[in-house]
Design a protein around this motif. Sequence first.
Motif, PDB file in Angstrom:
ATOM      1  N   GLN A 331     -80.395 -15.690  39.228  1.00 65.76           N
ATOM      2  CA  GLN A 331     -80.894 -14.626  38.356  1.00 65.76           C
ATOM      3  C   GLN A 331     -81.859 -13.762  39.163  1.00 65.76           C
ATOM      4  O   GLN A 331     -82.888 -14.238  39.611  1.00 65.76           O
ATOM      5  N   LEU A 332     -81.502 -12.485  39.336  1.00 64.92           N
ATOM      6  CA  LEU A 332     -82.292 -11.597  40.171  1.00 64.92           C
ATOM      7  C   LEU A 332     -82.299 -10.204  39.535  1.00 64.92           C
ATOM      8  O   LEU A 332     -81.245  -9.591  39.359  1.00 64.92           O
ATOM      9  N   HIS A 333     -83.501  -9.750  39.187  1.00 66.97           N
ATOM     10  CA  HIS A 333     -83.659  -8.405  38.592  1.00 66.97           C
ATOM     11  C   HIS A 333     -82.764  -8.229  37.376  1.00 66.97           C
ATOM     12  O   HIS A 333     -82.039  -7.234  37.245  1.00 66.97           O
ATOM     13  N   ASP A 334     -82.817  -9.200  36.455  1.00 62.37           N
ATOM     14  CA  ASP A 334     -82.062  -9.142  35.206  1.00 62.37           C
ATOM     15  C   ASP A 334     -80.554  -9.119  35.429  1.00 62.37           C
ATOM     16  O   ASP A 334     -79.800  -8.686  34.551  1.00 62.37           O
ATOM     17  N   ARG A 335     -80.111  -9.575  36.570  1.00 60.57           N
ATOM     18  CA  ARG A 335     -78.684  -9.659  36.851  1.00 60.57           C
ATOM     19  C   ARG A 335     -78.350 -11.058  37.354  1.00 60.57           C
ATOM     20  O   ARG A 335     -79.234 -11.798  37.813  1.00 60.57           O
ATOM     21  N   SER A 336     -77.069 -11.393  37.281  1.00 57.73           N
ATOM     22  CA  SER A 336     -76.619 -12.729  37.681  1.00 57.73           C
ATOM     23  C   SER A 336     -75.699 -12.620  38.885  1.00 57.73           C
ATOM     24  O   SER A 336     -74.830 -11.731  38.937  1.00 57.73           O
ATOM     25  N   TYR A 337     -75.885 -13.522  39.868  1.00 64.09           N
ATOM     26  CA  TYR A 337     -75.105 -13.497  41.106  1.00 64.09           C
ATOM     27  C   TYR A 337     -74.657 -14.910  41.461  1.00 64.09           C
ATOM     28  O   TYR A 337     -75.266 -15.908  41.050  1.00 64.09           O
ATOM     29  N   VAL A 338     -73.598 -14.959  42.286  1.00 60.08           N
ATOM     30  CA  VAL A 338     -73.184 -16.188  42.963  1.00 60.08           C
ATOM     31  C   VAL A 338     -72.915 -15.842  44.424  1.00 60.08           C
ATOM     32  O   VAL A 338     -72.709 -14.680  44.777  1.00 60.08           O
ATOM     33  N   PHE A 339     -72.923 -16.870  45.269  1.00 60.70           N
ATOM     34  CA  PHE A 339     -72.615 -16.694  46.683  1.00 60.70           C
ATOM     35  C   PHE A 339     -71.258 -17.329  46.954  1.00 60.70           C
ATOM     36  O   PHE A 339     -71.068 -18.534  46.716  1.00 60.70           O
ATOM     37  N   GLU A 340     -70.323 -16.546  47.488  1.00 62.58           N
ATOM     38  CA  GLU A 340     -69.008 -17.071  47.826  1.00 62.58           C
ATOM     39  C   GLU A 340     -68.809 -17.017  49.342  1.00 62.58           C
ATOM     40  O   GLU A 340     -69.256 -16.077  50.000  1.00 62.58           O
ATOM     41  N   PRO A 341     -68.171 -18.041  49.927  1.00 63.56           N
ATOM     42  CA  PRO A 341     -67.937 -18.024  51.382  1.00 63.56           C
ATOM     43  C   PRO A 341     -66.874 -16.991  51.747  1.00 63.56           C
ATOM     44  O   PRO A 341     -65.864 -16.826  51.050  1.00 63.56           O
ATOM     45  N   VAL A 342     -67.120 -16.290  52.856  1.00 62.42           N
ATOM     46  CA  VAL A 342     -66.163 -15.279  53.341  1.00 62.42           C
ATOM     47  C   VAL A 342     -66.086 -15.361  54.867  1.00 62.42           C
ATOM     48  O   VAL A 342     -67.042 -15.737  55.540  1.00 62.42           O
ATOM     49  N   ARG A 350     -72.853 -12.180  48.385  1.00 62.68           N
ATOM     50  CA  ARG A 350     -73.447 -12.270  47.054  1.00 62.68           C
ATOM     51  C   ARG A 350     -72.640 -11.392  46.097  1.00 62.68           C
ATOM     52  O   ARG A 350     -72.503 -10.196  46.314  1.00 62.68           O
ATOM     53  N   VAL A 351     -72.131 -12.014  45.024  1.00 59.07           N
ATOM     54  CA  VAL A 351     -71.250 -11.321  44.073  1.00 59.07           C
ATOM     55  C   VAL A 351     -71.923 -11.307  42.705  1.00 59.07           C
ATOM     56  O   VAL A 351     -72.380 -12.344  42.219  1.00 59.07           O
ATOM     57  N   GLN A 352     -71.989 -10.139  42.092  1.00 56.14           N
ATOM     58  CA  GLN A 352     -72.563 -10.034  40.754  1.00 56.14           C
ATOM     59  C   GLN A 352     -71.543 -10.493  39.713  1.00 56.14           C
ATOM     60  O   GLN A 352     -70.359 -10.170  39.787  1.00 56.14           O
ATOM     61  N   GLY A 369     -66.334 -11.771  37.020  1.00 60.96           N
ATOM     62  CA  GLY A 369     -66.831 -11.872  38.392  1.00 60.96           C
ATOM     63  C   GLY A 369     -66.325 -13.065  39.149  1.00 60.96           C
ATOM     64  O   GLY A 369     -66.281 -13.053  40.379  1.00 60.96           O
ATOM     65  N   VAL A 370     -65.921 -14.133  38.467  1.00 60.99           N
ATOM     66  CA  VAL A 370     -65.440 -15.358  39.104  1.00 60.99           C
ATOM     67  C   VAL A 370     -64.234 -15.856  38.308  1.00 60.99           C
ATOM     68  O   VAL A 370     -64.239 -15.845  37.073  1.00 60.99           O
ATOM     69  N   SER A 371     -63.215 -16.319  39.023  1.00 59.16           N
ATOM     70  CA  SER A 371     -62.028 -16.869  38.381  1.00 59.16           C
ATOM     71  C   SER A 371     -62.007 -18.382  38.534  1.00 59.16           C
ATOM     72  O   SER A 371     -62.694 -18.953  39.396  1.00 59.16           O
ATOM     73  N   ALA A 372     -61.235 -19.050  37.704  1.00 61.06           N
ATOM     74  CA  ALA A 372     -61.148 -20.506  37.746  1.00 61.06           C
ATOM     75  C   ALA A 372     -60.616 -20.961  39.104  1.00 61.06           C
ATOM     76  O   ALA A 372     -59.666 -20.395  39.646  1.00 61.06           O
ATOM     77  N   GLY A 373     -61.229 -21.984  39.678  1.00 66.14           N
ATOM     78  CA  GLY A 373     -60.840 -22.513  40.974  1.00 66.14           C
ATOM     79  C   GLY A 373     -61.540 -21.865  42.151  1.00 66.14           C
ATOM     80  O   GLY A 373     -61.486 -22.384  43.271  1.00 66.14           O
ATOM     81  N   GLN A 374     -62.197 -20.751  41.951  1.00 69.12           N
ATOM     82  CA  GLN A 374     -62.892 -20.071  43.052  1.00 69.12           C
ATOM     83  C   GLN A 374     -64.131 -20.863  43.441  1.00 69.12           C
ATOM     84  O   GLN A 374     -64.852 -21.379  42.596  1.00 69.12           O
ATOM     85  N   GLN A 375     -64.375 -20.956  44.774  1.00 69.98           N
ATOM     86  CA  GLN A 375     -65.508 -21.724  45.265  1.00 69.98           C
ATOM     87  C   GLN A 375     -66.718 -20.830  45.496  1.00 69.98           C
ATOM     88  O   GLN A 375     -66.601 -19.712  46.012  1.00 69.98           O
ATOM     89  N   VAL A 376     -67.886 -21.365  45.114  1.00 70.73           N
ATOM     90  CA  VAL A 376     -69.162 -20.672  45.324  1.00 70.73           C
ATOM     91  C   VAL A 376     -70.178 -21.702  45.772  1.00 70.73           C
ATOM     92  O   VAL A 376     -69.945 -22.915  45.695  1.00 70.73           O
ATOM     93  N   VAL A 377     -71.327 -21.222  46.259  1.00 71.17           N
ATOM     94  CA  VAL A 377     -72.401 -22.110  46.699  1.00 71.17           C
ATOM     95  C   VAL A 377     -72.971 -22.826  45.482  1.00 71.17           C
ATOM     96  O   VAL A 377     -73.272 -22.201  44.453  1.00 71.17           O
TER      97      VAL A 377
END
Length: 390
Positions: A331-342, A350-352, A369-377
């Motif tokens: 949670q950063l500046h009223d927004r939500s993010y995840v980190f995905e490996p690339v 960092r993906v909102q 922003g994220v689909s089922a099965g997608q990997q994130v930190v």
Amino acid sequence: MLTMQSARGSFRQIALSSVLILFGLSGCKSGGAPNAAAEAPVAQPEVVNVGGNDMVHVERSERFALVSASSRPVVSTLDVTGSVSPDVSREIPVLSLANGRVVALHVGLGDTVHQGQLVMEVQSPDVTTAFDAYLKMVNDEHLTAVTLDRDKLLYDKGAIPQTQLQTAQDGEDDARADLIASEQQLKILGVDKNHPGDSVKIYAPASGVIISQNVAAAGAAGITYAGSTGSLTIADLSHIWVVCDVYENDLATVHLGQHADIHLNAFPGKLFSGTVSDIGAVLDPSIRTAKVRFQVQNPGNLLRLGMFATATLLGSHPSDEVALPATAILQLHDRSYVFEPVGSAGSFRRVQIKIGKTLDANTVEVLAGVSAGQQVVENALDLQNTADQE
């Protein structure tokens, strides 16, 4: 002579300029050493920007475990806001059938009263009129009773015909009916025929809370042919209404008898149960909403009139939605993010995302922003803190 002096002056100026230029060059060379030292190689940071503010590269990336987004059945919800209102079917007005002036007011707005409790006294000329009529009916009935007893005696001795006796009996019956009616009038006004007075005592018709007060001490009380809202209004608050505004686009998901969870700002963490009892037939033309009424039990009268409430309506059928552990969301500046490996190992983007409600097992619904099965930190905050420290 003048020409020779001018030539010598020019020669001096040229020589002076040459000296200044040499000193300037010497100064530039002497300052070269510190600049060379400043340009010496420095240690490589652990986290470096590799493509904009949303890209980071981390050495020893094995420290940051990955987690896959899961698909879970989730029941859709609709949150609507409103306020606590009294159940009008449980409101009872306190009326004085005698017109007059309030000489004593024993309760006030917000007080809790019990059925039969004295709430006010009204001084009324109606009492005098009714008691005068009662006394006349008592005298009339006594006279007709004496006349009937006399005619019965005369009839038994054959001194009067039966028709005269019947007339006396009818007179006694009429007088008795008028007396009963006058007694009933006194009872309606609240006057004790054995202890009359110039005031009427008004008692609470039911137990509850005074939610409306339309009269004060020394004020006028009573009813007229045009009607009256009542001097006081008592409401039974053991059951109340929560009235909410529901937008036109959401009305199709609301049904009579539907269950709802009621949350109040005054009691965080406490849950009340409600049922849809009415859906407004008319929409507010300015904001395109309809009033939806929820019937809610109110044990201990915890819910007070006017409290702000939120009602959560549950859908009838679950749908599959993407879910992530709460730790994977930053949670950063009223927004939500995840980190995905690339790309290469250790690089993350960092993906909102857009999140929904909190689910069980410390997971959060992800709407976009994220689909089922997608990997994130798995621990996004840990990765962000590492980047901030470098």
